[in-house]
Design an enzyme around this catalytic site. Structure first.
Site, PDB file in Angstrom:
ATOM      1  N   LYS A  16      42.416  70.252  48.730  1.00  0.00           N
ATOM      2  CA  LYS A  16      41.274  70.250  47.813  1.00  0.00           C
ATOM      3  C   LYS A  16      41.292  68.960  47.020  1.00  0.00           C
ATOM      4  O   LYS A  16      42.323  68.590  46.449  1.00  0.00           O
ATOM      5  CB  LYS A  16      41.339  71.454  46.866  1.00  0.00           C
ATOM      6  CG  LYS A  16      40.025  71.781  46.191  1.00  0.00           C
ATOM      7  CD  LYS A  16      39.026  72.378  47.180  1.00  0.00           C
ATOM      8  CE  LYS A  16      37.835  73.031  46.471  1.00  0.00           C
ATOM      9  NZ  LYS A  16      36.902  73.641  47.446  1.00  0.00           N
ATOM     10  N   THR A  63      41.091  76.363  50.409  1.00  0.00           N
ATOM     11  CA  THR A  63      41.023  75.279  49.435  1.00  0.00           C
ATOM     12  C   THR A  63      40.487  75.771  48.092  1.00  0.00           C
ATOM     13  O   THR A  63      40.820  75.216  47.046  1.00  0.00           O
ATOM     14  CB  THR A  63      40.164  74.119  49.964  1.00  0.00           C
ATOM     15  OG1 THR A  63      38.812  74.538  50.115  1.00  0.00           O
ATOM     16  CG2 THR A  63      40.687  73.625  51.301  1.00  0.00           C
ATOM     17  N   PHE A 165      47.234  25.807  38.883  1.00  0.00           N
ATOM     18  CA  PHE A 165      47.379  26.020  40.319  1.00  0.00           C
ATOM     19  C   PHE A 165      47.377  24.647  40.988  1.00  0.00           C
ATOM     20  O   PHE A 165      46.349  23.961  41.022  1.00  0.00           O
ATOM     21  CB  PHE A 165      46.252  26.895  40.857  1.00  0.00           C
ATOM     22  CG  PHE A 165      46.468  27.374  42.268  1.00  0.00           C
ATOM     23  CD1 PHE A 165      47.654  27.979  42.642  1.00  0.00           C
ATOM     24  CD2 PHE A 165      45.473  27.216  43.219  1.00  0.00           C
ATOM     25  CE1 PHE A 165      47.854  28.423  43.951  1.00  0.00           C
ATOM     26  CE2 PHE A 165      45.655  27.659  44.523  1.00  0.00           C
ATOM     27  CZ  PHE A 165      46.851  28.266  44.888  1.00  0.00           C
ATOM     28  N   GLN A 238      50.820  34.539  42.143  1.00  0.00           N
ATOM     29  CA  GLN A 238      51.989  34.987  42.896  1.00  0.00           C
ATOM     30  C   GLN A 238      53.257  34.904  42.046  1.00  0.00           C
ATOM     31  O   GLN A 238      54.077  35.827  42.025  1.00  0.00           O
ATOM     32  CB  GLN A 238      52.157  34.149  44.166  1.00  0.00           C
ATOM     33  CG  GLN A 238      51.143  34.447  45.260  1.00  0.00           C
ATOM     34  CD  GLN A 238      49.840  33.665  45.131  1.00  0.00           C
ATOM     35  OE1 GLN A 238      49.528  33.142  44.057  1.00  0.00           O
ATOM     36  NE2 GLN A 238      49.087  33.586  46.212  1.00  0.00           N
ATOM     37  N   ASN A 264      42.757  37.801  41.632  1.00  0.00           N
ATOM     38  CA  ASN A 264      42.518  36.649  40.761  1.00  0.00           C
ATOM     39  C   ASN A 264      41.035  36.612  40.431  1.00  0.00           C
ATOM     40  O   ASN A 264      40.205  36.204  41.253  1.00  0.00           O
ATOM     41  CB  ASN A 264      42.958  35.366  41.462  1.00  0.00           C
ATOM     42  CG  ASN A 264      42.944  34.162  40.541  1.00  0.00           C
ATOM     43  OD1 ASN A 264      42.667  34.282  39.353  1.00  0.00           O
ATOM     44  ND2 ASN A 264      43.236  32.997  41.096  1.00  0.00           N
ATOM     45  N   HIS A 266      37.957  35.160  38.751  1.00  0.00           N
ATOM     46  CA  HIS A 266      37.717  33.770  38.402  1.00  0.00           C
ATOM     47  C   HIS A 266      36.771  33.610  37.220  1.00  0.00           C
ATOM     48  O   HIS A 266      35.764  34.316  37.099  1.00  0.00           O
ATOM     49  CB  HIS A 266      37.136  33.026  39.608  1.00  0.00           C
ATOM     50  CG  HIS A 266      37.991  33.112  40.832  1.00  0.00           C
ATOM     51  ND1 HIS A 266      39.274  32.637  40.875  1.00  0.00           N
ATOM     52  CD2 HIS A 266      37.736  33.628  42.070  1.00  0.00           C
ATOM     53  CE1 HIS A 266      39.792  32.861  42.069  1.00  0.00           C
ATOM     54  NE2 HIS A 266      38.873  33.463  42.812  1.00  0.00           N
TER      55      HIS A 266
END
Length: 309
Positions: A16, A63, A165, A238, A264, A266
């Protein structure tokens, strides 16, 4: 459990989904209230192949019965408990009451209702909806063997500096400039596996897993941002992800592994110019275009050598 069926391998389960339950507990004097809202999903692995091959439903747990069990067990819980404890309670019920059921899988997502404060004082019975959600998955065998995972969904984090980066692969398709100054934003999804392997081995301390949830969340947040003054530099999503995972495993000895998903998200620099007017908006680390798609997708799992995850 895989069964051979007419020359084929056959696996089945039933359950369920999306059983929503709210539970309120009151202090001894009745004035201070505590509440949770859970979305419960149940899946049972059981010996009910006859329902598939012979139209014989005699081994099926309906269920609707599973749904009703959630409300009955919530009613029976006279003391406040965590989502993990409630999931274990349900799993133990299904694997012990029904001979046909050999494994129960219970997933719970807790809606983030938070107690409000009025004039600096916590309200006795007032709550507001927060953001990130507390999750858990419990897998219980009839033998009492246990797999317990907790997690966080929707933990949105952002810092406006101390992120860059550089040094990534460049080829004829690369347009992204290198930088040591950018915003870093993500929505963390985390799940961590506890080392407890049986129902009898879990801590008996009341609300232990609620405390652990808050403690893990705090470690993730503190590692992402660094000290209040100056923060900490992130060379990539990372790198930050790994530092967050290592911090959790270093801090909590009963966690055997952790998985982190950190898109990430932006914030793009805004530069606007025209042929006639030149620079209308010149970016100076100040005006951004927030976007959520497309976004970078970064995920990893860190585990101890002895982890079975």
């Amino acid at each position: 459990m895989v069964k051979e069926l007419e020359g084929f391998n056959f696996e089945q389960r039933h359950g369920k989904a999306r059983v929503r339950v709210g539970r309120v507990w009151r202090s001894n004097d009745g004035r201070r209230h505590f509440m949770v809202e859970w979305n419960v999903n149940i899946s049972l692995l059981s010996n009910c192949v006859a329902a598939y091959v012979r139209d014989d439903n005699s081994d099926i747990v309906a269920t609707d019965t599973m749904k009703n069990t959630v409300y009955v067990k919530a009613k029976e819980c006279s003391e406040q408990l965590s989502a993990e404890e409630f999931a274990i309670l349900l799993g133990k019920h299904f694997t012990s009451i029904y001979p046909q059921v050999y494994t129960a899988i219970v997933n719970i997502v807790e809606k983030p209702w938070e107690r409000i404060s009025v004039n600096g004082q916590p309200h006795e019975h007032g709550f507001k909806l927060g953001s990130e959600k507390h999750t858990t998955e419990v897998i219980i065998q009839k033998s009492g063997a246990l797999q317990l995972t907790s997690g966080i969904e929707g933990l949105s984090l952002l810092k406006t500096t101390q992120s860059g980066f550089e040094g990534f692969i460049r080829d004829k398709y690369t347009a992204l400039p290198e930088t040591r100054e950018r915003m870093l934003a993500t929505e963390v999804t985390a799940s961590w596996r506890y080392s407890y392997e049986s129902v009898s081995s879990i801590p008996q301390k009341s609300l232990y897993f609620n405390d652990q949830y808050l403690n893990v969340k705090n470690v993730l947040v503190e590692t992402f941002f660094g000290p209040p003054v100056g923060g900490v530099y992130s060379a990539s999503v990372q790198s930050t992800l790994l530092q967050m995972a290592k911090a959790v495993l270093s801090r909590f000895t009963d966690i055997s592994s952790i998985q982190l998903k950190m898109p990430n998200i932006h914030f793009l620099p805004v530069n606007i110019s025209s042929k006639d007017n030149g620079n209308i908006v010149k970016f100076n680390d100040d005006v951004y275009l927030p976007t959520d798609e497309p976004h970078g997708s970064i995920e990893a799992t860190l585990s101890r050598f002895w982890s079975k995850m």
